[in-house]
Write a protein that holds these residues in place. Structure first.
Motif, PDB file in Angstrom:
ATOM      1  N   GLY A 108       0.718  -1.151   0.018  1.00 51.05           N
ATOM      2  CA  GLY A 108      -0.002   0.110   0.083  1.00 51.05           C
ATOM      3  C   GLY A 108       0.909   1.163  -0.083  1.00 51.05           C
ATOM      4  O   GLY A 108       0.299   2.337  -0.514  1.00 51.05           O
ATOM      5  N   TYR A 109       2.186   1.153   0.433  1.00 51.76           N
ATOM      6  CA  TYR A 109       2.909   2.285   0.285  1.00 51.76           C
ATOM      7  C   TYR A 109       3.982   2.471  -0.715  1.00 51.76           C
ATOM      8  O   TYR A 109       4.225   3.349  -0.912  1.00 51.76           O
ATOM      9  N   TRP A 110       4.580   1.113  -1.056  1.00 52.63           N
ATOM     10  CA  TRP A 110       5.587   1.212  -1.682  1.00 52.63           C
ATOM     11  C   TRP A 110       5.496  -0.099  -2.917  1.00 52.63           C
ATOM     12  O   TRP A 110       4.806  -0.724  -2.687  1.00 52.63           O
ATOM     13  N   PRO A 111       6.227  -0.180  -3.857  1.00 55.68           N
ATOM     14  CA  PRO A 111       6.165  -1.139  -4.747  1.00 55.68           C
ATOM     15  C   PRO A 111       6.416  -2.544  -3.919  1.00 55.68           C
ATOM     16  O   PRO A 111       7.261  -2.841  -3.234  1.00 55.68           O
ATOM     17  N   ALA A 112       5.549  -3.802  -4.401  1.00 58.59           N
ATOM     18  CA  ALA A 112       5.416  -4.821  -3.714  1.00 58.59           C
ATOM     19  C   ALA A 112       6.955  -5.566  -3.979  1.00 58.59           C
ATOM     20  O   ALA A 112       7.425  -5.545  -4.918  1.00 58.59           O
ATOM     21  N   ASN A 113       7.512  -5.936  -2.771  1.00 63.98           N
ATOM     22  CA  ASN A 113       8.477  -6.813  -2.940  1.00 63.98           C
ATOM     23  C   ASN A 113       9.831  -6.250  -3.273  1.00 63.98           C
ATOM     24  O   ASN A 113      10.830  -6.754  -3.573  1.00 63.98           O
ATOM     25  N   SER A 114       9.705  -4.873  -3.088  1.00 62.26           N
ATOM     26  CA  SER A 114      10.970  -4.132  -3.235  1.00 62.26           C
ATOM     27  C   SER A 114      11.860  -3.839  -2.319  1.00 62.26           C
ATOM     28  O   SER A 114      11.684  -3.837  -1.224  1.00 62.26           O
ATOM     29  N   ARG A 115      12.912  -3.256  -2.849  1.00 63.28           N
ATOM     30  CA  ARG A 115      13.950  -3.128  -1.762  1.00 63.28           C
ATOM     31  C   ARG A 115      13.542  -1.722  -1.132  1.00 63.28           C
ATOM     32  O   ARG A 115      13.928  -1.609   0.221  1.00 63.28           O
TER      33      ARG A 115
ATOM     34  N   ALA B 172       6.747  -7.341  11.522  1.00 58.33           N
ATOM     35  CA  ALA B 172       6.847  -8.443  10.570  1.00 58.33           C
ATOM     36  C   ALA B 172       6.506  -8.046   9.000  1.00 58.33           C
ATOM     37  O   ALA B 172       5.757  -7.096   8.828  1.00 58.33           O
ATOM     38  N   VAL B 173       7.035  -8.818   8.256  1.00 53.22           N
ATOM     39  CA  VAL B 173       6.914  -8.648   6.976  1.00 53.22           C
ATOM     40  C   VAL B 173       6.707  -9.800   5.987  1.00 53.22           C
ATOM     41  O   VAL B 173       7.310 -11.102   6.420  1.00 53.22           O
ATOM     42  N   ALA B 174       5.802 -10.002   5.010  1.00 49.74           N
ATOM     43  CA  ALA B 174       5.673 -11.086   4.250  1.00 49.74           C
ATOM     44  C   ALA B 174       6.483 -10.578   2.686  1.00 49.74           C
ATOM     45  O   ALA B 174       5.676  -9.629   2.213  1.00 49.74           O
ATOM     46  N   LEU B 175       6.819 -11.620   2.130  1.00 53.13           N
ATOM     47  CA  LEU B 175       7.337 -11.316   0.793  1.00 53.13           C
ATOM     48  C   LEU B 175       7.171 -12.491  -0.025  1.00 53.13           C
ATOM     49  O   LEU B 175       7.308 -13.628   0.543  1.00 53.13           O
ATOM     50  N   ASP B 176       6.945 -12.099  -1.315  1.00 63.07           N
ATOM     51  CA  ASP B 176       6.678 -13.280  -2.191  1.00 63.07           C
ATOM     52  C   ASP B 176       8.041 -13.661  -2.708  1.00 63.07           C
ATOM     53  O   ASP B 176       8.750 -12.909  -3.296  1.00 63.07           O
ATOM     54  N   VAL B 177       8.178 -15.073  -3.038  1.00 63.39           N
ATOM     55  CA  VAL B 177       9.455 -15.530  -3.646  1.00 63.39           C
ATOM     56  C   VAL B 177       9.151 -16.474  -4.859  1.00 63.39           C
ATOM     57  O   VAL B 177       8.170 -17.327  -4.865  1.00 63.39           O
TER      58      VAL B 177
ATOM     59  N   GLU C 220      19.971 -10.828  -1.557  1.00 68.16           N
ATOM     60  CA  GLU C 220      20.063  -9.433  -1.420  1.00 68.16           C
ATOM     61  C   GLU C 220      19.244  -9.180  -0.026  1.00 68.16           C
ATOM     62  O   GLU C 220      19.484  -8.092   0.934  1.00 68.16           O
ATOM     63  N   LEU C 221      18.257  -9.911  -0.096  1.00 66.00           N
ATOM     64  CA  LEU C 221      17.094  -9.409   1.075  1.00 66.00           C
ATOM     65  C   LEU C 221      18.062 -10.061   2.413  1.00 66.00           C
ATOM     66  O   LEU C 221      17.885  -9.432   3.396  1.00 66.00           O
ATOM     67  N   LEU C 222      18.664 -10.923   2.342  1.00 66.96           N
ATOM     68  CA  LEU C 222      19.486 -11.430   3.589  1.00 66.96           C
ATOM     69  C   LEU C 222      20.590 -10.528   3.958  1.00 66.96           C
ATOM     70  O   LEU C 222      20.748 -10.227   5.206  1.00 66.96           O
ATOM     71  N   ARG C 223      21.156  -9.872   3.059  1.00 69.76           N
ATOM     72  CA  ARG C 223      21.937  -8.842   3.322  1.00 69.76           C
ATOM     73  C   ARG C 223      21.452  -7.678   4.078  1.00 69.76           C
ATOM     74  O   ARG C 223      21.951  -6.901   5.050  1.00 69.76           O
ATOM     75  N   LEU C 224      20.259  -7.180   3.491  1.00 75.15           N
ATOM     76  CA  LEU C 224      19.400  -6.069   4.029  1.00 75.15           C
ATOM     77  C   LEU C 224      18.984  -6.377   5.421  1.00 75.15           C
ATOM     78  O   LEU C 224      18.891  -5.379   6.154  1.00 75.15           O
ATOM     79  N   LEU C 225      18.762  -7.658   5.614  1.00 73.31           N
ATOM     80  CA  LEU C 225      18.327  -7.716   6.801  1.00 73.31           C
ATOM     81  C   LEU C 225      19.378  -7.705   7.930  1.00 73.31           C
ATOM     82  O   LEU C 225      18.952  -7.668   9.240  1.00 73.31           O
ATOM     83  N   LYS C 226      20.406  -7.641   7.493  1.00 72.99           N
ATOM     84  CA  LYS C 226      21.712  -7.377   8.551  1.00 72.99           C
ATOM     85  C   LYS C 226      21.564  -6.128   9.459  1.00 72.99           C
ATOM     86  O   LYS C 226      22.014  -5.987  10.627  1.00 72.99           O
TER      87      LYS C 226
ATOM     88  N   TRP D 226      19.147 -19.337   3.375  1.00 71.73           N
ATOM     89  CA  TRP D 226      18.713 -19.043   4.769  1.00 71.73           C
ATOM     90  C   TRP D 226      19.602 -19.336   5.719  1.00 71.73           C
ATOM     91  O   TRP D 226      19.972 -18.583   6.575  1.00 71.73           O
ATOM     92  N   PHE D 227      19.837 -20.550   5.919  1.00 71.55           N
ATOM     93  CA  PHE D 227      20.398 -21.283   7.048  1.00 71.55           C
ATOM     94  C   PHE D 227      22.095 -20.747   6.921  1.00 71.55           C
ATOM     95  O   PHE D 227      22.550 -20.634   7.964  1.00 71.55           O
ATOM     96  N   ALA D 228      22.659 -20.796   5.621  1.00 67.23           N
ATOM     97  CA  ALA D 228      24.043 -20.334   5.658  1.00 67.23           C
ATOM     98  C   ALA D 228      24.010 -18.695   6.069  1.00 67.23           C
ATOM     99  O   ALA D 228      25.125 -18.446   6.706  1.00 67.23           O
ATOM    100  N   ALA D 229      23.131 -17.942   5.765  1.00 67.56           N
ATOM    101  CA  ALA D 229      23.109 -16.465   6.253  1.00 67.56           C
ATOM    102  C   ALA D 229      23.111 -16.432   7.941  1.00 67.56           C
ATOM    103  O   ALA D 229      23.598 -15.567   8.365  1.00 67.56           O
ATOM    104  N   ASP D 230      22.283 -17.371   8.550  1.00 71.08           N
ATOM    105  CA  ASP D 230      22.171 -17.464   9.940  1.00 71.08           C
ATOM    106  C   ASP D 230      21.578 -16.355  10.531  1.00 71.08           C
ATOM    107  O   ASP D 230      22.146 -15.774  11.444  1.00 71.08           O
TER     108      ASP D 230
END
Lengths: 279, 155
Positions: A32-39, A52-57, A124-130, A160-164
Protein backbone atom coordinates in the motif's frame (compact mmCIF):
# COMPACT_ATOMS: atom_id res chain seq x y z
CA UNK A 1 -10.28 -23.20 29.04
CA UNK A 2 -9.87 -20.82 26.17
CA UNK A 3 -12.14 -17.89 26.70
CA UNK A 4 -13.68 -15.59 24.20
CA UNK A 5 -13.23 -11.89 23.82
CA UNK A 6 -15.46 -9.67 25.82
CA UNK A 7 -17.97 -7.50 24.08
CA UNK A 8 -20.45 -4.84 24.91
CA UNK A 9 -23.09 -6.63 22.88
CA UNK A 10 -24.31 -8.73 25.75
CA UNK A 11 -23.11 -8.07 29.26
CA UNK A 12 -23.78 -11.66 30.27
CA UNK A 13 -20.57 -12.74 28.62
CA UNK A 14 -18.06 -14.38 30.87
CA UNK A 15 -14.72 -14.15 29.18
CA UNK A 16 -11.56 -12.18 28.71
CA UNK A 17 -9.62 -10.52 25.95
CA UNK A 18 -6.98 -12.57 24.13
CA UNK A 19 -3.41 -12.69 25.42
CA UNK A 20 -2.12 -9.92 23.21
CA UNK A 21 -2.76 -8.03 20.03
CA UNK A 22 -1.72 -9.87 16.89
CA UNK A 23 1.34 -8.84 14.90
CA UNK A 24 0.63 -6.71 11.87
CA UNK A 25 2.48 -8.10 8.91
CA UNK A 26 3.42 -5.97 5.90
CA UNK A 27 1.98 -7.93 3.01
CA UNK A 28 4.39 -7.93 0.03
CA UNK A 29 6.53 -5.57 2.08
CA UNK A 30 3.73 -3.01 2.52
CA UNK A 31 2.33 -2.80 -1.00
CA UNK A 32 0.00 0.00 0.00
CA UNK A 33 2.98 2.30 0.48
CA UNK A 34 5.73 1.04 -1.81
CA UNK A 35 6.23 -1.25 -4.81
CA UNK A 36 5.55 -4.86 -3.82
CA UNK A 37 8.58 -6.91 -2.74
CA UNK A 38 10.95 -4.05 -3.56
CA UNK A 39 14.15 -2.90 -1.95
CA UNK A 40 12.39 0.35 -1.11
CA UNK A 41 9.64 -1.59 0.67
CA UNK A 42 12.09 -3.68 2.68
CA UNK A 43 14.16 -0.68 3.76
CA UNK A 44 11.01 1.39 4.37
CA UNK A 45 9.54 -1.33 6.56
CA UNK A 46 12.76 -1.63 8.55
CA UNK A 47 12.91 2.12 9.05
CA UNK A 48 9.25 2.25 10.07
CA UNK A 49 9.87 -0.53 12.57
CA UNK A 50 7.37 -3.03 11.17
CA UNK A 51 7.35 -6.10 13.36
CA UNK A 52 6.63 -8.53 10.55
CA UNK A 53 6.94 -8.60 6.80
CA UNK A 54 5.70 -11.05 4.19
CA UNK A 55 7.51 -11.25 0.86
CA UNK A 56 6.66 -13.29 -2.22
CA UNK A 57 9.38 -15.58 -3.52
CA UNK A 58 9.84 -17.18 -6.93
CA UNK A 59 12.84 -18.80 -8.61
CA UNK A 60 14.74 -18.26 -11.84
CA UNK A 61 15.75 -20.96 -14.32
CA UNK A 62 19.21 -21.15 -12.72
CA UNK A 63 17.75 -21.59 -9.21
CA UNK A 64 18.17 -18.05 -7.91
CA UNK A 65 15.31 -17.19 -5.50
CA UNK A 66 13.96 -13.71 -6.21
CA UNK A 67 11.20 -11.63 -4.68
CA UNK A 68 8.26 -11.47 -7.07
CA UNK A 69 4.52 -11.63 -6.69
CA UNK A 70 3.75 -14.00 -9.51
CA UNK A 71 5.42 -16.36 -11.93
CA UNK A 72 6.36 -13.51 -14.29
CA UNK A 73 8.02 -10.11 -14.23
CA UNK A 74 4.72 -8.31 -14.85
CA UNK A 75 5.07 -4.68 -13.82
CA UNK A 76 8.77 -4.53 -14.74
CA UNK A 77 10.40 -2.77 -17.68
CA UNK A 78 13.67 -3.06 -19.54
CA UNK A 79 16.23 -0.29 -18.94
CA UNK A 80 14.56 1.76 -21.69
CA UNK A 81 11.21 1.71 -19.90
CA UNK A 82 9.51 -0.84 -22.16
CA UNK A 83 7.28 -3.24 -20.17
CA UNK A 84 8.73 -6.75 -20.03
CA UNK A 85 6.74 -9.79 -18.96
CA UNK A 86 9.14 -12.73 -18.66
CA UNK A 87 8.44 -16.02 -16.95
CA UNK A 88 10.83 -16.29 -14.03
CA UNK A 89 11.49 -20.00 -14.14
CA UNK A 90 12.27 -19.91 -17.87
CA UNK A 91 14.99 -17.27 -17.62
CA UNK A 92 18.34 -17.20 -15.82
CA UNK A 93 19.08 -14.43 -13.36
CA UNK A 94 21.47 -12.85 -15.86
CA UNK A 95 18.54 -12.15 -18.16
CA UNK A 96 16.48 -10.59 -15.36
CA UNK A 97 18.93 -8.63 -13.27
CA UNK A 98 18.79 -5.46 -15.36
CA UNK A 99 15.01 -5.19 -15.34
CA UNK A 100 13.50 -2.22 -13.54
CA UNK A 101 10.48 -3.10 -11.40
CA UNK A 102 8.10 -0.96 -9.36
CA UNK A 103 8.24 2.10 -11.60
CA UNK A 104 4.89 1.49 -13.24
CA UNK A 105 1.62 2.34 -11.51
CA UNK A 106 0.13 -0.48 -9.46
CA UNK A 107 -3.59 -0.41 -10.36
CA UNK A 108 -4.54 -2.05 -7.08
CA UNK A 109 -2.64 0.55 -5.04
CA UNK A 110 -2.57 3.79 -7.03
CA UNK A 111 -1.31 5.80 -4.06
CA UNK A 112 1.75 3.65 -3.49
CA UNK A 113 5.10 5.22 -4.30
CA UNK A 114 6.60 4.31 -7.67
CA UNK A 115 10.27 3.46 -7.56
CA UNK A 116 11.99 1.64 -10.43
CA UNK A 117 14.55 -0.81 -9.04
CA UNK A 118 16.02 -4.17 -9.98
CA UNK A 119 14.39 -7.33 -8.65
CA UNK A 120 15.57 -8.30 -5.18
CA UNK A 121 17.20 -11.69 -4.80
CA UNK A 122 16.93 -13.69 -1.59
CA UNK A 123 20.67 -13.15 -1.12
CA UNK A 124 20.15 -9.40 -1.23
CA UNK A 125 17.24 -9.62 1.19
CA UNK A 126 19.45 -11.49 3.63
CA UNK A 127 22.10 -8.78 3.30
CA UNK A 128 19.51 -6.06 3.89
CA UNK A 129 18.22 -7.87 6.97
CA UNK A 130 21.61 -7.46 8.64
CA UNK A 131 20.54 -3.91 9.40
CA UNK A 132 17.09 -4.87 10.60
CA UNK A 133 15.75 -5.34 14.08
CA UNK A 134 16.51 -8.99 14.75
CA UNK A 135 12.99 -9.38 16.09
CA UNK A 136 11.43 -8.50 12.74
CA UNK A 137 9.64 -11.61 11.53
CA UNK A 138 9.99 -12.54 7.87
CA UNK A 139 7.54 -14.74 6.04
CA UNK A 140 8.47 -15.95 2.60
CA UNK A 141 5.34 -16.66 0.61
CA UNK A 142 5.92 -19.04 -2.24
CA UNK A 143 4.63 -17.42 -5.38
CA UNK A 144 2.70 -19.65 -7.79
CA UNK A 145 5.13 -21.28 -10.21
CA UNK A 146 5.76 -24.64 -11.87
CA UNK A 147 9.18 -24.83 -10.19
CA UNK A 148 9.74 -28.15 -8.44
CA UNK A 149 8.92 -27.78 -4.75
CA UNK A 150 12.10 -29.50 -3.55
CA UNK A 151 14.30 -27.36 -5.80
CA UNK A 152 12.75 -24.17 -4.44
CA UNK A 153 12.94 -25.43 -0.87
CA UNK A 154 16.60 -26.36 -1.28
CA UNK A 155 17.53 -23.03 -2.86
CA UNK A 156 15.76 -21.03 -0.16
CA UNK A 157 16.78 -23.10 2.85
CA UNK A 158 20.44 -23.34 1.81
CA UNK A 159 20.73 -19.59 1.56
CA UNK A 160 18.76 -18.79 4.70
CA UNK A 161 20.55 -21.30 6.90
CA UNK A 162 23.95 -20.19 5.56
CA UNK A 163 23.17 -16.54 6.30
CA UNK A 164 22.26 -17.47 9.87
CA UNK A 165 20.10 -14.41 10.43
CA UNK A 166 18.49 -14.18 13.87
CA UNK A 167 15.17 -12.97 12.49
CA UNK A 168 12.33 -15.43 13.04
CA UNK A 169 11.19 -16.66 9.64
CA UNK A 170 8.64 -18.91 8.07
CA UNK A 171 7.44 -20.01 4.69
CA UNK A 172 3.86 -20.13 3.51
CA UNK A 173 2.11 -21.59 0.53
CA UNK A 174 -1.34 -22.68 -0.56
CA UNK A 175 0.26 -25.85 -1.99
CA UNK A 176 0.65 -28.68 0.57
CA UNK A 177 3.46 -30.26 -1.45
CA UNK A 178 5.53 -27.11 -1.04
CA UNK A 179 4.95 -27.09 2.70
CA UNK A 180 6.02 -30.71 2.80
CA UNK A 181 9.12 -30.03 0.68
CA UNK A 182 10.32 -27.27 3.01
CA UNK A 183 9.71 -29.42 6.07
CA UNK A 184 11.70 -32.29 4.53
CA UNK A 185 14.58 -30.16 3.27
CA UNK A 186 14.95 -28.46 6.65
CA UNK A 187 14.77 -31.78 8.46
CA UNK A 188 17.45 -33.22 6.18
CA UNK A 189 19.71 -30.40 7.38
CA UNK A 190 18.73 -31.05 11.00
CA UNK A 191 16.98 -27.70 11.11
CA UNK A 192 13.47 -26.70 11.91
CA UNK A 193 11.36 -24.35 9.87
CA UNK A 194 7.98 -22.79 10.58
CA UNK A 195 5.52 -23.45 7.81
CA UNK A 196 2.08 -22.03 7.24
CA UNK A 197 -0.58 -23.23 4.91
CA UNK A 198 -2.47 -20.49 3.09
CA UNK A 199 -6.09 -21.47 2.96
CA UNK A 200 -8.95 -19.83 1.16
CA UNK A 201 -11.44 -22.55 0.33
CA UNK A 202 -13.58 -24.94 2.31
CA UNK A 203 -17.19 -25.96 2.52
CA UNK A 204 -19.27 -23.74 4.78
CA UNK A 205 -21.85 -26.48 5.23
CA UNK A 206 -19.25 -29.11 6.13
CA UNK A 207 -17.67 -26.69 8.60
CA UNK A 208 -21.02 -25.89 10.18
CA UNK A 209 -21.79 -29.56 10.53
CA UNK A 210 -18.35 -30.13 12.03
CA UNK A 211 -17.30 -32.54 9.32
CA UNK A 212 -14.20 -30.44 8.66
CA UNK A 213 -12.39 -27.77 10.61
CA UNK A 214 -9.19 -25.78 10.51
CA UNK A 215 -7.36 -28.05 12.93
CA UNK A 216 -7.94 -31.22 10.98
CA UNK A 217 -7.06 -29.57 7.69
CA UNK A 218 -3.79 -28.08 8.96
CA UNK A 219 -2.94 -31.40 10.51
CA UNK A 220 -3.52 -33.17 7.20
CA UNK A 221 -1.06 -30.82 5.50
CA UNK A 222 1.54 -31.10 8.25
CA UNK A 223 2.05 -27.35 8.58
CA UNK A 224 2.86 -25.49 11.79
CA UNK A 225 0.21 -22.89 11.18
CA UNK A 226 -2.30 -21.45 8.79
CA UNK A 227 -3.18 -18.21 7.08
CA UNK A 228 -6.90 -17.94 6.42
CA UNK A 229 -8.99 -15.47 4.50
CA UNK A 230 -10.59 -13.29 7.15
CA UNK A 231 -13.66 -12.85 4.94
CA UNK A 232 -14.79 -16.42 5.48
CA UNK A 233 -13.26 -17.84 8.62
CA UNK A 234 -15.22 -18.21 11.84
CA UNK A 235 -13.99 -16.87 15.16
CA UNK A 236 -14.47 -20.21 16.87
CA UNK A 237 -12.38 -21.97 14.22
CA UNK A 238 -9.35 -19.76 14.70
CA UNK A 239 -9.82 -19.89 18.45
CA UNK A 240 -9.77 -23.68 18.41
CA UNK A 241 -6.83 -23.88 16.00
CA UNK A 242 -4.76 -21.52 18.09
CA UNK A 243 -5.67 -23.33 21.28
CA UNK A 244 -4.46 -26.51 19.60
CA UNK A 245 -1.03 -24.91 19.20
CA UNK A 246 -1.15 -23.78 15.59
CA UNK A 247 0.06 -20.34 14.59
CA UNK A 248 -2.91 -18.59 13.02
CA UNK A 249 -2.86 -15.63 10.65
CA UNK A 250 -5.55 -13.72 8.81
CA UNK A 251 -5.13 -12.31 5.31
CA UNK A 252 -5.47 -9.61 4.01
CA UNK A 253 -7.07 -6.83 6.03
CA UNK A 254 -6.62 -3.33 4.64
CA UNK A 255 -9.56 -1.46 6.11
CA UNK A 256 -8.44 0.30 9.33
CA UNK A 257 -11.77 -0.25 11.10
CA UNK A 258 -11.77 -3.92 10.19
CA UNK A 259 -8.15 -4.18 11.27
CA UNK A 260 -9.03 -2.77 14.68
CA UNK A 261 -11.95 -5.15 15.00
CA UNK A 262 -10.06 -8.27 13.94
CA UNK A 263 -7.16 -7.35 16.20
CA UNK A 264 -9.34 -8.55 19.07
CA UNK A 265 -9.58 -12.03 17.53
CA UNK A 266 -7.38 -14.80 18.93
CA UNK A 267 -4.88 -14.82 16.06
CA UNK A 268 -1.11 -14.43 15.98
CA UNK A 269 -0.75 -12.25 12.94
CA UNK A 270 -2.79 -10.19 10.50
CA UNK A 271 -1.44 -9.54 7.03
CA UNK A 272 -2.15 -6.09 5.68
CA UNK A 273 -0.85 -3.87 2.90
CA UNK A 274 -0.98 -0.96 5.35
CA UNK A 275 0.69 -2.09 8.58
CA UNK A 276 1.62 1.46 9.47
CA UNK A 277 -2.04 2.48 9.66
CA UNK A 278 -3.14 -0.21 12.06
CA UNK A 279 -0.88 0.23 15.05
CA UNK B 1 -34.35 -26.98 7.16
CA UNK B 2 -36.87 -26.76 4.33
CA UNK B 3 -36.70 -30.52 3.94
CA UNK B 4 -37.42 -30.95 7.63
CA UNK B 5 -40.47 -28.71 7.48
CA UNK B 6 -41.67 -30.42 4.31
CA UNK B 7 -41.21 -33.87 5.84
CA UNK B 8 -43.12 -32.77 8.92
CA UNK B 9 -45.95 -31.36 6.80
CA UNK B 10 -46.21 -34.49 4.67
CA UNK B 11 -45.88 -37.05 7.43
CA UNK B 12 -48.23 -35.26 9.74
CA UNK B 13 -47.42 -33.78 13.11
CA UNK B 14 -45.90 -36.89 14.72
CA UNK B 15 -43.92 -34.48 16.88
CA UNK B 16 -45.70 -31.18 17.34
CA UNK B 17 -43.76 -28.08 16.51
CA UNK B 18 -43.02 -26.14 19.67
CA UNK B 19 -41.54 -23.09 18.01
CA UNK B 20 -39.29 -21.59 15.41
CA UNK B 21 -36.27 -19.90 16.95
CA UNK B 22 -35.13 -17.04 14.76
CA UNK B 23 -32.31 -16.51 17.22
CA UNK B 24 -31.17 -19.72 18.81
CA UNK B 25 -29.69 -20.00 22.28
CA UNK B 26 -27.92 -23.15 21.16
CA UNK B 27 -25.69 -21.24 18.75
CA UNK B 28 -24.50 -18.11 20.55
CA UNK B 29 -21.47 -17.70 18.31
CA UNK B 30 -23.58 -16.06 15.63
CA UNK B 31 -24.49 -13.20 17.92
CA UNK B 32 -21.13 -12.95 19.60
CA UNK B 33 -18.71 -13.60 16.76
CA UNK B 34 -20.48 -13.13 13.47
CA UNK B 35 -22.79 -10.18 14.04
CA UNK B 36 -19.96 -7.75 14.91
CA UNK B 37 -18.34 -8.35 11.50
CA UNK B 38 -21.56 -8.84 9.54
CA UNK B 39 -21.24 -5.46 7.88
CA UNK B 40 -17.95 -6.47 6.33
CA UNK B 41 -19.04 -9.88 5.13
CA UNK B 42 -22.85 -9.85 4.86
CA UNK B 43 -23.12 -12.97 2.72
CA UNK B 44 -21.20 -15.12 5.19
CA UNK B 45 -23.18 -13.66 8.07
CA UNK B 46 -26.48 -14.35 6.28
CA UNK B 47 -25.59 -17.98 5.60
CA UNK B 48 -24.45 -18.52 9.18
CA UNK B 49 -27.61 -16.86 10.42
CA UNK B 50 -29.74 -19.32 8.47
CA UNK B 51 -27.63 -22.18 9.81
CA UNK B 52 -28.56 -21.25 13.37
CA UNK B 53 -32.31 -20.83 12.79
CA UNK B 54 -33.85 -23.65 14.75
CA UNK B 55 -37.04 -25.66 14.65
CA UNK B 56 -37.94 -27.02 18.06
CA UNK B 57 -40.17 -30.07 18.26
CA UNK B 58 -41.99 -31.38 21.29
CA UNK B 59 -41.18 -35.01 22.01
CA UNK B 60 -42.96 -35.81 25.24
CA UNK B 61 -41.01 -34.69 28.29
CA UNK B 62 -38.30 -33.05 26.20
CA UNK B 63 -38.02 -30.83 23.17
CA UNK B 64 -35.67 -31.46 20.28
CA UNK B 65 -34.03 -28.53 18.56
CA UNK B 66 -32.96 -28.98 14.97
CA UNK B 67 -30.89 -26.62 12.87
CA UNK B 68 -28.03 -26.97 10.45
CA UNK B 69 -25.76 -25.72 13.21
CA UNK B 70 -26.88 -27.97 16.01
CA UNK B 71 -29.10 -30.71 17.28
CA UNK B 72 -30.17 -30.38 20.90
CA UNK B 73 -32.28 -32.07 23.52
CA UNK B 74 -34.03 -29.41 25.56
CA UNK B 75 -35.98 -29.33 28.78
CA UNK B 76 -38.19 -26.46 29.82
CA UNK B 77 -40.40 -26.24 32.89
CA UNK B 78 -42.58 -23.43 34.24
CA UNK B 79 -41.24 -21.67 37.31
CA UNK B 80 -43.62 -18.82 37.95
CA UNK B 81 -45.96 -16.64 35.96
CA UNK B 82 -44.70 -16.83 32.39
CA UNK B 83 -41.18 -17.64 33.41
CA UNK B 84 -39.66 -21.01 32.61
CA UNK B 85 -36.38 -22.66 33.51
CA UNK B 86 -34.65 -24.19 30.54
CA UNK B 87 -31.66 -26.35 29.79
CA UNK B 88 -30.26 -28.29 26.88
CA UNK B 89 -27.57 -30.66 25.79
CA UNK B 90 -26.22 -29.35 22.53
CA UNK B 91 -24.72 -31.56 19.86
CA UNK B 92 -23.22 -31.00 16.46
CA UNK B 93 -24.94 -33.57 14.29
CA UNK B 94 -25.17 -35.82 17.33
CA UNK B 95 -21.67 -35.18 18.68
CA UNK B 96 -22.03 -33.65 22.17
CA UNK B 97 -20.40 -30.24 22.19
CA UNK B 98 -21.86 -28.47 25.22
CA UNK B 99 -24.92 -27.39 27.07
CA UNK B 100 -26.84 -24.46 28.36
CA UNK B 101 -29.00 -23.38 31.30
CA UNK B 102 -31.18 -20.34 31.49
CA UNK B 103 -34.58 -18.77 31.73
CA UNK B 104 -37.29 -18.29 29.17
CA UNK B 105 -40.26 -16.00 29.09
CA UNK B 106 -43.29 -17.20 27.18
CA UNK B 107 -46.04 -14.82 26.27
CA UNK B 108 -48.59 -16.10 23.80
CA UNK B 109 -46.75 -17.29 20.71
CA UNK B 110 -43.55 -15.50 21.67
CA UNK B 111 -40.67 -17.04 23.57
CA UNK B 112 -37.67 -15.04 24.77
CA UNK B 113 -34.81 -16.97 26.28
CA UNK B 114 -31.52 -16.11 27.92
CA UNK B 115 -28.94 -18.73 28.73
CA UNK B 116 -25.38 -19.29 29.72
CA UNK B 117 -23.94 -21.58 27.09
CA UNK B 118 -20.87 -23.72 27.63
CA UNK B 119 -19.60 -24.87 24.28
CA UNK B 120 -16.57 -26.84 23.24
CA UNK B 121 -14.69 -26.80 19.97
CA UNK B 122 -15.36 -30.50 19.40
CA UNK B 123 -16.31 -31.40 15.87
CA UNK B 124 -16.64 -34.68 14.06
CA UNK B 125 -13.37 -33.81 12.31
CA UNK B 126 -11.61 -33.09 15.62
CA UNK B 127 -13.49 -34.73 18.49
CA UNK B 128 -11.57 -32.91 21.18
CA UNK B 129 -13.16 -31.40 24.27
CA UNK B 130 -10.19 -29.51 25.71
CA UNK B 131 -11.18 -26.03 24.51
CA UNK B 132 -14.29 -24.44 25.96
CA UNK B 133 -16.04 -21.10 25.73
CA UNK B 134 -18.69 -19.66 27.99
CA UNK B 135 -21.06 -17.43 26.06
CA UNK B 136 -24.42 -15.77 26.55
CA UNK B 137 -27.24 -17.20 24.48
CA UNK B 138 -30.22 -15.19 23.36
CA UNK B 139 -33.28 -16.99 22.08
CA UNK B 140 -36.15 -15.43 20.20
CA UNK B 141 -38.79 -17.84 19.03
CA UNK B 142 -42.38 -18.06 17.84
CA UNK B 143 -44.74 -20.99 18.09
CA UNK B 144 -48.23 -22.22 18.88
CA UNK B 145 -49.54 -21.55 22.36
CA UNK B 146 -49.30 -24.71 24.42
CA UNK B 147 -49.89 -25.66 28.01
CA UNK B 148 -46.42 -26.57 29.23
CA UNK B 149 -47.42 -27.39 32.80
CA UNK B 150 -46.46 -30.92 33.83
CA UNK B 151 -49.32 -33.31 33.49
CA UNK B 152 -50.31 -36.12 35.80
CA UNK B 153 -49.57 -39.58 34.39
CA UNK B 154 -53.26 -40.35 33.91
CA UNK B 155 -53.89 -37.15 31.91
Amino acid sequence: MSMARSTVLLPLLVGCVPDGAPQLEAQSGGRGYWPANSRTAILGGMEAGFEAVALDVGMTADAVPVLAMGPTTAGCTDPDGVPVDLTLHEHPWAALKDLQCGGLPDPAFPNAARVAEPLVTLDELLRLLKDSDARMTVRLHLAPSPVQAVDLATAVCDRWFAADRPNPWSVSSPAPERIDAFERVARAQSRDIDTAWVLSDGSELRRTAGLEDLRSRIDDVGADGVYVDWAGVAFEEVDAARAAGYRVGLWTVDDPDRLAELSTWPVDVIATHYPGDGS
Amino acid sequence: MIALVAAWAVAGPVAPLDRLDVSSEDAPSWLMDELPVAGARPNVAAVRYLHQVQLVWNAGPVDVGTSVRSLSVQVERPIAWKLHGSGAVITRFGLPMGGRVGLALRHGPIRLGGSVVLTSSATWATPDWTTWRLLPGLGVGFGPVRDRRPKAPWM
